[in-house]
Every structure is written in structure tokens, then in C-alpha cells.
Motif scaffolding. Structure first.
Motif, short mmCIF file in Angstrom:
data_model
loop_
_atom_site.label_atom_id
_atom_site.label_comp_id
_atom_site.label_asym_id
_atom_site.label_seq_id
_atom_site.Cartn_x
_atom_site.Cartn_y
_atom_site.Cartn_z
N ASP A 48 54.14 -8.92 27.79
CA ASP A 48 53.88 -10.20 28.46
C ASP A 48 53.46 -10.01 29.92
OD1 ASP A 48 56.29 -9.46 29.56
OD2 ASP A 48 57.29 -11.37 29.23
N GLN A 78 50.81 -10.98 36.47
CA GLN A 78 51.48 -12.11 35.82
C GLN A 78 52.49 -11.57 34.82
OE1 GLN A 78 48.55 -14.56 33.89
NE2 GLN A 78 47.18 -14.47 35.65
N ASP A 81 53.24 -15.54 31.73
CA ASP A 81 52.45 -16.68 32.20
C ASP A 81 52.79 -17.12 33.63
OD1 ASP A 81 50.90 -16.87 29.91
OD2 ASP A 81 52.29 -18.25 28.95
N ARG A 82 53.45 -16.29 34.39
CA ARG A 82 53.79 -16.66 35.77
C ARG A 82 53.20 -15.63 36.72
NH1 ARG A 82 59.13 -16.52 39.32
NH2 ARG A 82 58.45 -18.03 40.88
N HIS A 125 52.34 -20.67 38.27
CA HIS A 125 51.93 -20.69 36.88
C HIS A 125 50.43 -20.86 36.82
CE1 HIS A 125 55.90 -20.80 35.06
NE2 HIS A 125 56.26 -21.49 36.10
N ARG A 131 44.89 -17.43 31.94
CA ARG A 131 45.50 -16.17 31.51
C ARG A 131 44.62 -15.44 30.51
NH1 ARG A 131 50.03 -14.41 27.75
NH2 ARG A 131 51.02 -12.78 28.93
N GLU A 132 43.91 -16.17 29.72
CA GLU A 132 43.10 -15.56 28.67
C GLU A 132 41.66 -15.31 29.10
OE1 GLU A 132 44.52 -14.28 26.04
OE2 GLU A 132 46.39 -15.07 26.86
#
Length: 135
Positions: A48, A78, A81-82, A125, A131-132
């Protein structure tokens, strides 16, 4: 108009560990100067945790005289997701600006030449879908 072409894209997966790395190299062109530089981006994912590094090297010259120069280097990290870390240095025509950020507790602390500020927790966030992004 600045145009960019993908010069290389490599993806590597590391078995069941789900680690992967993607590297992109762009050639930056500007009419009428032709090729004026490169933009490099690398995305490393391990579980992650995602680390994205970017660099840009731009130089516009005419008859051997440099009219404009831009160098950038950035790292962002990250976890789940942060956004937990950011460091960037931009040097434009010899003048450098450095910006750093770090998640501490629920806050994200940003330090720049203008001073240090605390961003609200939701700042740390990423924007949905960010993120992707490819890298």
C-alpha cells in the motif's frame, strides 16, 4: 506549443510481493526551438506504499545563448492512499525554491521559503483517481 512523446515505459512486477515499478521518459519539444529537455517520472509500488519521483530538465537556447532554464526534482510518498511525504526543488533561471511536506499525526506540515503551515488532514489524501495516475 510544448509537445511530449513517450520515449520509454517499463513495468516490472516482483512475484507475490506485489511490488512494481513504472518509469516514463518524455522528450519535451517547443517550436521553433526543437527538443528543449526531458521529463522523467518513476512510480514504485510496494503493497500500500507508493513512491513517485519526477525530474524535469528544460533549457531553451537561441544561437548558443540560454534564454530559459528549468530544473525540477520531486519525491512524494503515499501510504494507504494518504500523502505522508513530499520534497521538491525547482530551479528556474538560477533561482531555487524548495518545498517539503510531512504527515504528522492527522496533519500535513508544509515548509517552504514562505514559512511553515499546517494543512488540514484531508489535504493529505489524494484527489480520487490521482493515486492511479501512470506515474
Amino acid at each position: 506549443m510544448i509537445g511530449a512523446a513517450i520515449a520509454a515505459c517499463v513495468g516490472v512486477a516482483d512475484g507475490a510481493a506485489a511490488a512494481s515499478e513504472q518509469r516514463l521518459t518524455y522528450t519535451v519539444q517547443m517550436s521553433p526551438y526543437g527538443t528543449i529537455g526531458t521529463y522523467l517520472s518513476a512510480k514504485h509500488k510496494n503493497g500500500d506504499e507508493i513512491t513517485i519521483t519526477t525530474e524535469a530538465h528544460i533549457k531553451v537556447a537561441l544561437a548558443g545563448i540560454v534564454l530559459y532554464r528549468l530544473e525540477t526534482s520531486r519525491v512524494e510518498r503515499q501510504i494507504a492512499d494518504r500523502l505522508v511525504y513530499f520534497h521538491g526543488v525547482t530551479t528556474e533561471n538560477g533561482k531555487s525554491v524548495e518545498v517539503s511536506g510531512k504527515a504528522i499525526g492527522e496533519d500535513f506540515i508544509i515548509t517552504s521559503p514562505s514559512g511553515t503551515v499546517t494543512a488540514p488532514e484531508q489535504f493529505a489524501h489524494p484527489i480520487p483517481g490521482l493515486r492511479e495516475r501512470p506515474a
